[in-house]
Design a protein around this motif. Structure first.
Motif, PDB file in Angstrom:
ATOM      1  N   ALA A 107       0.883  -1.174   0.000  1.00  0.00           N
ATOM      2  CA  ALA A 107       0.000   0.000   0.000  1.00  0.00           C
ATOM      3  C   ALA A 107       0.909   1.208   0.000  1.00  0.00           C
ATOM      4  O   ALA A 107       1.392   1.635   1.028  1.00  0.00           O
ATOM      5  N   ILE A 121      -1.619   5.848  -1.779  1.00  0.00           N
ATOM      6  CA  ILE A 121      -1.759   7.077  -1.004  1.00  0.00           C
ATOM      7  C   ILE A 121      -2.211   8.222  -1.907  1.00  0.00           C
ATOM      8  O   ILE A 121      -3.044   9.040  -1.524  1.00  0.00           O
ATOM      9  N   LEU A 173      -1.726  10.150   7.187  1.00  0.00           N
ATOM     10  CA  LEU A 173      -2.284   8.898   6.675  1.00  0.00           C
ATOM     11  C   LEU A 173      -1.175   7.920   6.327  1.00  0.00           C
ATOM     12  O   LEU A 173      -1.241   6.727   6.631  1.00  0.00           O
ATOM     13  N   GLU A 174      -0.119   8.425   5.696  1.00  0.00           N
ATOM     14  CA  GLU A 174       1.009   7.564   5.349  1.00  0.00           C
ATOM     15  C   GLU A 174       1.652   6.985   6.602  1.00  0.00           C
ATOM     16  O   GLU A 174       2.028   5.812   6.639  1.00  0.00           O
ATOM     17  N   SER A 191      -0.668   4.328   8.202  1.00  0.00           N
ATOM     18  CA  SER A 191      -0.890   3.216   7.280  1.00  0.00           C
ATOM     19  C   SER A 191       0.292   2.260   7.253  1.00  0.00           C
ATOM     20  O   SER A 191       0.193   1.167   6.702  1.00  0.00           O
ATOM     21  N   PHE A 247     -10.760   2.713   5.761  1.00  0.00           N
ATOM     22  CA  PHE A 247      -9.365   2.486   5.382  1.00  0.00           C
ATOM     23  C   PHE A 247      -9.259   1.411   4.311  1.00  0.00           C
ATOM     24  O   PHE A 247      -8.597   1.593   3.287  1.00  0.00           O
ATOM     25  N   LEU A 259      -6.008   0.589   1.491  1.00  0.00           N
ATOM     26  CA  LEU A 259      -4.936   0.499   2.477  1.00  0.00           C
ATOM     27  C   LEU A 259      -5.008  -0.843   3.215  1.00  0.00           C
ATOM     28  O   LEU A 259      -6.038  -1.513   3.198  1.00  0.00           O
ATOM     29  N   LYS A 260      -3.919  -1.237   3.842  1.00  0.00           N
ATOM     30  CA  LYS A 260      -3.792  -2.581   4.385  1.00  0.00           C
ATOM     31  C   LYS A 260      -3.834  -2.584   5.915  1.00  0.00           C
ATOM     32  O   LYS A 260      -3.320  -1.670   6.563  1.00  0.00           O
ATOM     33  N   GLU A 261      -4.417  -3.646   6.452  1.00  0.00           N
ATOM     34  CA  GLU A 261      -4.428  -3.846   7.900  1.00  0.00           C
ATOM     35  C   GLU A 261      -3.285  -4.781   8.277  1.00  0.00           C
ATOM     36  O   GLU A 261      -2.977  -5.736   7.553  1.00  0.00           O
ATOM     37  N   GLY A 281       1.129  -2.782   8.800  1.00  0.00           N
ATOM     38  CA  GLY A 281      -0.075  -2.141   8.291  1.00  0.00           C
ATOM     39  C   GLY A 281      -0.768  -1.418   9.423  1.00  0.00           C
ATOM     40  O   GLY A 281      -0.294  -1.417  10.569  1.00  0.00           O
ATOM     41  N   ALA A 282      -1.896  -0.814   9.124  1.00  0.00           N
ATOM     42  CA  ALA A 282      -2.659  -0.115  10.152  1.00  0.00           C
ATOM     43  C   ALA A 282      -3.277  -1.110  11.126  1.00  0.00           C
ATOM     44  O   ALA A 282      -3.723  -2.182  10.731  1.00  0.00           O
ATOM     45  N   CYS A 299       0.334   2.499  13.853  1.00  0.00           N
ATOM     46  CA  CYS A 299       1.397   1.796  13.138  1.00  0.00           C
ATOM     47  C   CYS A 299       2.478   1.499  14.165  1.00  0.00           C
ATOM     48  O   CYS A 299       3.088   2.423  14.705  1.00  0.00           O
TER      49      CYS A 299
END
Length: 223
Positions: free
Chosen positions: A29, A34, A51-52, A55, A146, A151-153, A181-182, A206
């Motif tokens: 991601a 982004i 956010l970056e 994430s 998200f 975006l990735k968990e 990931g988040a 993160c």
């Protein structure tokens, strides 16, 4: 996946926080994701940078982010925390993917084993390097937003670079590695001491080390 990850120096991370290109390689991601999120929901360069960070597309740089926000007088430190961790509240409205930000926190180690400003080094074991943002909204709402934008968990997956082991009951376990990931948790930084937690919030974190990213990189090339 399979793209080389080059870790940011502190100077480069500071530039990246203000969206100046440092030439750092992305993870799954990454830059394109982004950028797409920026066009859909991220309303400002600051929001895109935050956010970056949460994430976990790169190694978290909590000290760089918090110091930049403090210099801009965009956040103020609170009495929450403990073990050297510091928490901050916005001094003006801030949002992330449409959710109002109510608190930011983190911790980052220094090269000498201490803590980078504005964090401290508490007694005993140092906390992990992490950055967190608490927003108004339920876990389901925040996670769904998200994931809906690509975006990735964070997740744990089997680490086949390590040997499996057998416990005293004869059960065989394969060691796992963290895919950065988040991470989403109900509440206002629920694992930390907060004097006046804000209700109806979700904390996005993160928490990953250079080793986590390196193991993920190695696994990408091994697959």
């Amino acid at each position: 996946m399979g793209v080389e990850l080059r870790f940011l120096s502190n100077a480069c991370a500071l530039a990246a926080f203000f969206l100046v290109s440092c030439g750092s390689g992305p993870t799954e991601a990454s830059a394109d994701d982004i950028e797409a999120v920026d066009q859909q929901l991220a309303k400002s360069p600051l929001e895109r940078a935050l956010l970056e960070q949460v994430s976990c597309v790169r190694l978290p740089q909590a000290a760089v982010a918090m110091n930049a926000l403090l210099r801009r007088h965009a956040i103020a430190e609170t009495d929450g925390g403990g073990d050297g961790i510091a928490f901050f509240v916005p001094t003006r409205p801030m949002s992330l993917l449409g959710f109002d930000i109510v608190r930011l926190g983190g911790w980052q180690s220094s090269p000498d084993g201490g803590a980078m400003e504005p964090f401290g080094r508490g007694p005993g074991t140092a906390p992990p390097t992490f950055i967190s943002i608490a927003v108004r909204g339920s876990v389901d709402e925040v996670r769904s937003r998200f994931l809906s934008v690509g975006l990735k968990e964070a997740e744990y997956v089997p680490d086949y670079s390590m040997n499996a082991f057998t416990d005293s009951d004869g059960k065989v376990y394969q060691p796992r590695r963290l895919v950065p990931g988040a991470q989403f948790a109900e509440g206002d930084n629920p694992d930390s001491y907060i004097e006046n937690p804000v209700p109806d919030t979700t904390t996005i974190t993160c928490s990953a080390s250079e080793m986590d990213f390196q193991k993920e990189l190695e696994a990408q090339f091994a697959e």
